[in-house]
Structures are given as structure tokens and as C-alpha cells.
Design a protein around this motif. Structure first.
Motif, PDB file in Angstrom:
ATOM      1  N   HIS A   1       9.684  -1.920  12.381  1.00 58.15           N
ATOM      2  CA  HIS A   1      10.833  -1.048  12.844  1.00 58.15           C
ATOM      3  C   HIS A   1      11.761  -1.234  11.632  1.00 58.15           C
ATOM      4  O   HIS A   1      12.151  -0.166  11.010  1.00 58.15           O
ATOM      5  CB  HIS A   1      11.584  -1.407  14.229  1.00 58.15           C
ATOM      6  CG  HIS A   1      12.918  -0.706  14.203  1.00 58.15           C
ATOM      7  ND1 HIS A   1      13.000   0.941  14.400  1.00 58.15           N
ATOM      8  CD2 HIS A   1      14.214  -0.900  14.021  1.00 58.15           C
ATOM      9  CE1 HIS A   1      14.127   1.098  14.272  1.00 58.15           C
ATOM     10  NE2 HIS A   1      14.980   0.000  14.177  1.00 58.15           N
TER      11      HIS A   1
ATOM     12  N   GLU B   1      11.226  -2.277   8.565  1.00 56.95           N
ATOM     13  CA  GLU B   1      10.595  -2.016   7.334  1.00 56.95           C
ATOM     14  C   GLU B   1      10.403  -0.332   7.236  1.00 56.95           C
ATOM     15  O   GLU B   1      10.798   0.222   6.397  1.00 56.95           O
ATOM     16  CB  GLU B   1       9.314  -2.593   7.417  1.00 56.95           C
ATOM     17  CG  GLU B   1       9.616  -4.175   6.956  1.00 56.95           C
ATOM     18  CD  GLU B   1       7.871  -4.942   6.958  1.00 56.95           C
ATOM     19  OE1 GLU B   1       7.968  -5.642   6.322  1.00 56.95           O
ATOM     20  OE2 GLU B   1       6.901  -4.343   7.638  1.00 56.95           O
ATOM     21  N   ARG B   2      10.321   0.204   8.293  1.00 58.67           N
ATOM     22  CA  ARG B   2      10.487   1.711   8.544  1.00 58.67           C
ATOM     23  C   ARG B   2      11.836   2.264   8.168  1.00 58.67           C
ATOM     24  O   ARG B   2      11.821   3.393   7.773  1.00 58.67           O
ATOM     25  CB  ARG B   2       9.929   2.112   9.839  1.00 58.67           C
ATOM     26  CG  ARG B   2       8.447   2.138  10.066  1.00 58.67           C
ATOM     27  CD  ARG B   2       8.122   3.150  11.122  1.00 58.67           C
ATOM     28  NE  ARG B   2       8.698   2.497  12.641  1.00 58.67           N
ATOM     29  CZ  ARG B   2       8.225   1.504  13.356  1.00 58.67           C
ATOM     30  NH1 ARG B   2       6.949   0.944  12.864  1.00 58.67           N
ATOM     31  NH2 ARG B   2       8.874   1.320  14.425  1.00 58.67           N
ATOM     32  N   GLN B   3      12.753   1.526   8.374  1.00 63.22           N
ATOM     33  CA  GLN B   3      14.332   1.933   8.128  1.00 63.22           C
ATOM     34  C   GLN B   3      14.429   1.659   6.469  1.00 63.22           C
ATOM     35  O   GLN B   3      15.654   1.807   5.927  1.00 63.22           O
ATOM     36  CB  GLN B   3      15.492   1.176   8.830  1.00 63.22           C
ATOM     37  CG  GLN B   3      15.045   1.204  10.299  1.00 63.22           C
ATOM     38  CD  GLN B   3      15.035   2.518  10.898  1.00 63.22           C
ATOM     39  OE1 GLN B   3      16.024   3.384  10.486  1.00 63.22           O
ATOM     40  NE2 GLN B   3      13.891   2.944  11.573  1.00 63.22           N
TER      41      GLN B   3
END
Length: 182
Positions: free
Chosen positions: A106, A108-110
Motif C-alpha cells: 500500500h 509503495e503504491r502511494q
């Protein structure tokens, strides 16, 4: 009997931030923290100094509160140049390794760079920085009661040896040897 106060936990921990609004948004989006309250003052209540500030409070779970001050009239915030960036950090609990790995994905997706998971014997953790330059850690406990008991038993001797030699003392042999999965 000691006259020392009986503490009931940490009320809040406060750090400085560059922008209160951006900090609230980032902690909500990246770590799911609720923004719970704020104080904005022109004078510091404890000292009476004229120094406007915004003091924000975020719910870190489990009755823990993380707070920040935005100080627009102070010099730009920095960090202790004599302390490595990995030393000062805020560590948050997650329930287990699955939650740790899900949090890493999560975050890293940000668009946040994440280091780890890192094995620490009795816990695993990941590391990353917030937009203010504060290092953060998410950790999940993996140690057994026996491992915790062994470390507690070793702690006084380790501290004594460290104080004498300033070198890493003998510790539990298993502490930094990650188990292999067969």
C-alpha cells in the motif's frame, strides 16, 4: 517505596512538520490515521513566547497519539546532522507479517520508497520517510515468550559490557539469524 510517578502510557509524542495540512493528508492517506484535534495559538502557553503555531493530533491506534507542530516563524526545520537518519524514528505496530507485507504494498503504491522487511529476531519491520523527513517504521512481533524472556535475562549483562567496551556484547545467538524455511 519509590516516589517516582506511576505512568499510564504515552499521552502523545510531538514532532515538527513543514505543513500541517499536508501532514494530516499524508498520514491519513498512507497510514490511515484519523485527524482528531488541533490547537492553534499565537503565544506558547507554557512559556508565554510570541510564536504562532498549529499543533495537530493524529490517532495512531491503541490509545496512542502522534502530534506535530507547524512553526511558520521559526527557521526551516532540519535534523541533527550528527545523528544518522536511521536512528531517530517512530515505530508503529501492525498485527502480523501479512499485515506488514500488505502495508508495504500500500505504501509503495502511494509513491513512497520502502526498505524491508528487515528481520530483527523478535520482530520484522519496514522503514520509510514521511514528507517532513521523519523516518517511520512498521513492525510486527514474531518472537516467542521464551525469546523475550531470554533477551530480558541478557539485557543487564549486555548493558554492562557495552558501557565498559562500547562494542556489541554477547547476545542471543538466534537474534540476527533469520530462520530458513524448508
Amino acid at each position: 517505596m519509590s516516589d517516582a510517578p506511576k505512568l499510564g502510557g504515552i499521552h502523545h509524542v510531538a514532532y515538527r512538520c513543514k505543513d500541517a495540512g499536508a501532514t494530516v493528508e499524508w498520514y491519513a492517506r498512507v497510514l490511515g490515521m484519523d485527524y482528531v484535534t488541533a490547537f492553534a495559538e499565537d503565544k506558547v502557553p507554557s512559556t508565554g513566547e510570541d510564536d504562532p503555531y498549529m499543533h495537530i493530533f493524529l490517532d495512531a491506534g491503541g490509545g496512542n497519539v502522534l502530534a506535530f507542530f507547524e512553526l511558520p516563524n521559526q527557521p526551516e526545520m532540519g535534523r541533527d546532522a550528527n545523528t544518522p537518519a536511521w536512528v531517530q524514528h517512530i515505530a508503529f505496530n501492525v498485527p502480523d507479517e501479512a499485515a506488514l507485507l500488505a502495508a508495504k504494498a500500500h505504501i509503495e503504491r502511494q509513491g513512497v520508497e520502502v526498505l524491508g522487511p528487515t528481520y530483527h529476531g523478535i520482530f520484522r519491520s519496514i522503514y520509510f520517510f514521511d514528507p517532513n523527513g521523519h523516518r517511520l517504521e512498521l513492525a510486527c512481533n514474531i518472537g516467542t515468550p521464551e525469546q523475550h524472556a531470554e533477551l530480558k535475562t541478557l539485557a543487564p549483562d549486555m548493558l554492562e559490557e557495552w558501557s565498559r567496551t562500547k562494542r556489541a556484547p554477547r547476545q542471543a545467538a538466534w537474534l540476527h539469524t533469520e530462520p530458513t524455511s524448508d
